[in-house]
Enzyme design. Sequence first.
Site, PDB file in Angstrom:
ATOM      1  N   TRP A  94      -2.970 -45.808  49.640  1.00 40.75           N
ATOM      2  CA  TRP A  94      -2.850 -47.024  50.265  1.00 40.75           C
ATOM      3  C   TRP A  94      -1.647 -47.290  51.164  1.00 40.75           C
ATOM      4  CZ3 TRP A  94      -0.309 -52.102  48.572  1.00 40.75           C
ATOM      5  CH2 TRP A  94       0.734 -51.648  47.925  1.00 40.75           C
ATOM      6  N   ASP A  95      -0.722 -46.382  50.954  1.00 40.37           N
ATOM      7  CA  ASP A  95       0.461 -46.605  51.815  1.00 40.37           C
ATOM      8  C   ASP A  95       0.181 -46.858  53.267  1.00 40.37           C
ATOM      9  OD1 ASP A  95       0.788 -45.447  49.272  1.00 40.37           O
ATOM     10  OD2 ASP A  95       2.852 -44.759  49.822  1.00 40.37           O
ATOM     11  N   LYS A  98       8.443 -52.332  39.457  1.00 38.42           N
ATOM     12  CA  LYS A  98       8.768 -51.299  40.206  1.00 38.42           C
ATOM     13  C   LYS A  98       8.807 -51.587  41.593  1.00 38.42           C
ATOM     14  CE  LYS A  98       6.623 -46.598  40.941  1.00 38.42           C
ATOM     15  NZ  LYS A  98       5.470 -45.755  40.836  1.00 38.42           N
ATOM     16  N   GLN A  99       7.933 -52.427  41.944  1.00 39.36           N
ATOM     17  CA  GLN A  99       7.865 -52.775  43.314  1.00 39.36           C
ATOM     18  C   GLN A  99       7.118 -54.041  43.675  1.00 39.36           C
ATOM     19  OE1 GLN A  99       4.948 -49.261  43.335  1.00 39.36           O
ATOM     20  NE2 GLN A  99       4.490 -49.981  45.466  1.00 39.36           N
ATOM     21  N   GLU A 152       3.377 -50.476  39.153  1.00 37.26           N
ATOM     22  CA  GLU A 152       2.583 -49.548  38.374  1.00 37.26           C
ATOM     23  C   GLU A 152       3.327 -49.545  36.836  1.00 37.26           C
ATOM     24  OE1 GLU A 152       2.763 -46.001  40.711  1.00 37.26           O
ATOM     25  OE2 GLU A 152       1.030 -46.396  41.749  1.00 37.26           O
TER      26      GLU A 152
END
Length: 772
Positions: A358-359, A602-603, A489
């Site tokens: 998906w990046d 995480k992000q 995640e």
Amino acid sequence: MIDYYKHDEWCIIEEGFSKDFHLASESAFSLGNEYFGQRANFEEHYSGKTLKGSYIAGIYYPDKTKVGWWKNGYPDYFAKLLNAPSWIGIYVEVDGEVLDLDKIKVENFRRTLNMKEGYLEREFIANFANGNRIFVKTKRFLSFVDRELGMIKYQIKNLGKGFSLKISPSIDGDVINEAANWEKHLWDIPNKLNVENQAYLFAMSKKLNFEVCTAMTYDLHKNGEQFVEFDTDQIEFEKLLQHEIMLDLDENDTINFFKYSTVTHTENYPRTKLQEKANVNLLYAFNKGFDKLFEEHKNEWARKWASCDIVIDGDITAQQAIRFNIFHLLQTYSGHDSRLNLSPKGFTGEKYGGGAYWDTEAFCFPFYLGTSYPDVAKNLLLYRYNHLSKAIENAEKLGFTDGAALYPMVTMNGEECHNEWEITFEEIHRNGAIAYAIFNYANYTGDTEYISDYGLEVLIAIARFWAQRFNFSEDKKQYVMLGVTGPNEYENNVHNNWYTSKIAQWCLIYTGKQIEFVKTKTPEKYKQLVSKTNFDESSELANWSEIASNVYFPEDKKRGVFLQQDGFLDKELKNANELDESERPINQHWSWDRILRSCFIKQADVLQGLYFFEDEYDKDTLKRNFDFYEPMTVHESSLSPSLHAVLANSLGYTQKAYEMFLRSSRYDLDDFNNELHEGCHITSMAGSWLVIIEGFGGRRVRNNKLYLNPAIPEQWKSYSFNFNFKQTILKVAVDKSKVIVENQGISPIGFYVYDKDFHLEPGENTEVKLRK
Ligand code: BGC
């Protein structure tokens, strides 16, 4: 975090050879040209730790899925971009002693990645145990013009007494993927051929029968003159072809050895033509010669830089970093071929298998949209359009029906090949990013034809998926989304991940609007689509709108923040800066169980949604959420810091934005998470570009209209960037007092700076006072 490479505007420089950091440098100094790529392995023999890596775009191996406990719905394989036969080998012996930087004494080692001209250079002095001493200088590039060609110039200067030199170029098919199941060799070598001054090695992948021909030719100059009086032994091993050249070097003699290599494969040519095409390439390269080929390659890089360079004055650290990011992005993908895509490590390492994530849509897409012809971004969209039937099959495997599509988390050819259940089955937000890229393209380019011709078909299939994936909760009397993994995640199988529900809801609404649009604008096309997709307009639209209007979103009303997922507030809430440095990154120090229970993020997750849908929320809402989540974020995904930097800028947190920009753009150069040895984080590099353009530059596009809202970090004297917009190119230059916008293209353009509107004819510019 380390500070290892010398800071320079256009180069990455390693001075002195660090064996411990060699694997990492092999990643950072990688070269590629979209067609194939090469880690910065040494040409000569190296017995120390190395990951030999040559990769060819689109050539992969479907390695059988290996998991402890099989779950229905798992894909059969995990794809691995094949580590292909190595074309760089040049083995060197001096009076019978092998040149091996792991074994001999090395002085004045310097390795340089020249990003302006697109080449890798290395020089050193080697002191052999037998008393000989040589100076070596190598230069390597993968042509940006003739994309099947890779060239090496290997110079040896004798610094001592005379000696006999063996120099042996090779093509080596004895290669293995680092993470191949059971360390299996994934190639057969059906054929190999030595001819005078040329060698051809054919490798056939053990599955899918990709066939690659890797071939070489060479040329030798001694003391500036072409040298032909050398003896060559042509040696054939089971998987290796090597030509051994013997010659004597007197004191001060210098030789330049030129190696021309080419790679041809069955994705581009019929099997029977591989050798012929390789031969044509070799002759072409040989006849043109290294210097001319390099000149053309360099000019092509100059053209590339002219369209997408970012100049930062006053901060060499940032300048080097952003160029490093742009350089690697361009090496990985330039948009010539809609069968190709970007993988998170590009050609720099094997982690993530080389597939598309998906990046691409969430991070890389805007970079290509803003720096290339619209066809390039369109190719990225078509990549997914061409995989639609596979995405529908993928959803069917999981029990979805009636044309619902779930795009894969990782793919090579449209099939899912990721196999961790919590990601494969649950990280479904990726579907949303693919729809968002369609919106982004139409919003940015104004090319609404894409929606009628291709986009809507994808949107309908994605909306169908979401409509089935939500379920009505009798308890809440709202639609909920159970058992998902959000972008963060470090949480799995959660209920009502705010971001996933948000982007799903948006997809339903956006698809509904595009249906109206296509129906009105191009009724014929709409009719065809209805029939092709079996679309039941009244009932499906009614269902989507009913769901979209009643989605449950977890919130903390007291704090005024959206909750990442149900139950988030039950966690012990802590700031990441309370973690001891020795525990970070937590994914390398903590058990998975501990990570899952912690609050650490995480992000960007909720913030990913606020980035995409910023316009729907007021500044206070953005601020409350940013202030709540960012301190808990450990940024252990490379995708994280850039988004935070863009948001921080919108909130006027310029210092925070600057720190996050450096973290994003120098993620690999300073090896923030000790992962560089596995490869560079290519897809996140596009995020760094976004920080300049959308963050500091404050660029927004709303309904195909351009807005700029520039700010400047304290550390910079000035900065400037270009981007394409509506058939023209704009250059924006910002310094401490003003913003200059120049129309460098061929069409007139209207835009807003700090909400005041401007119009520029080609060649005109305008100056605006910088808003503090
Ligand atoms: C991130 C994902 C990303 C993947 C590949 C992971 O660490 O969490 O969002 O898709 O890396 O870059």
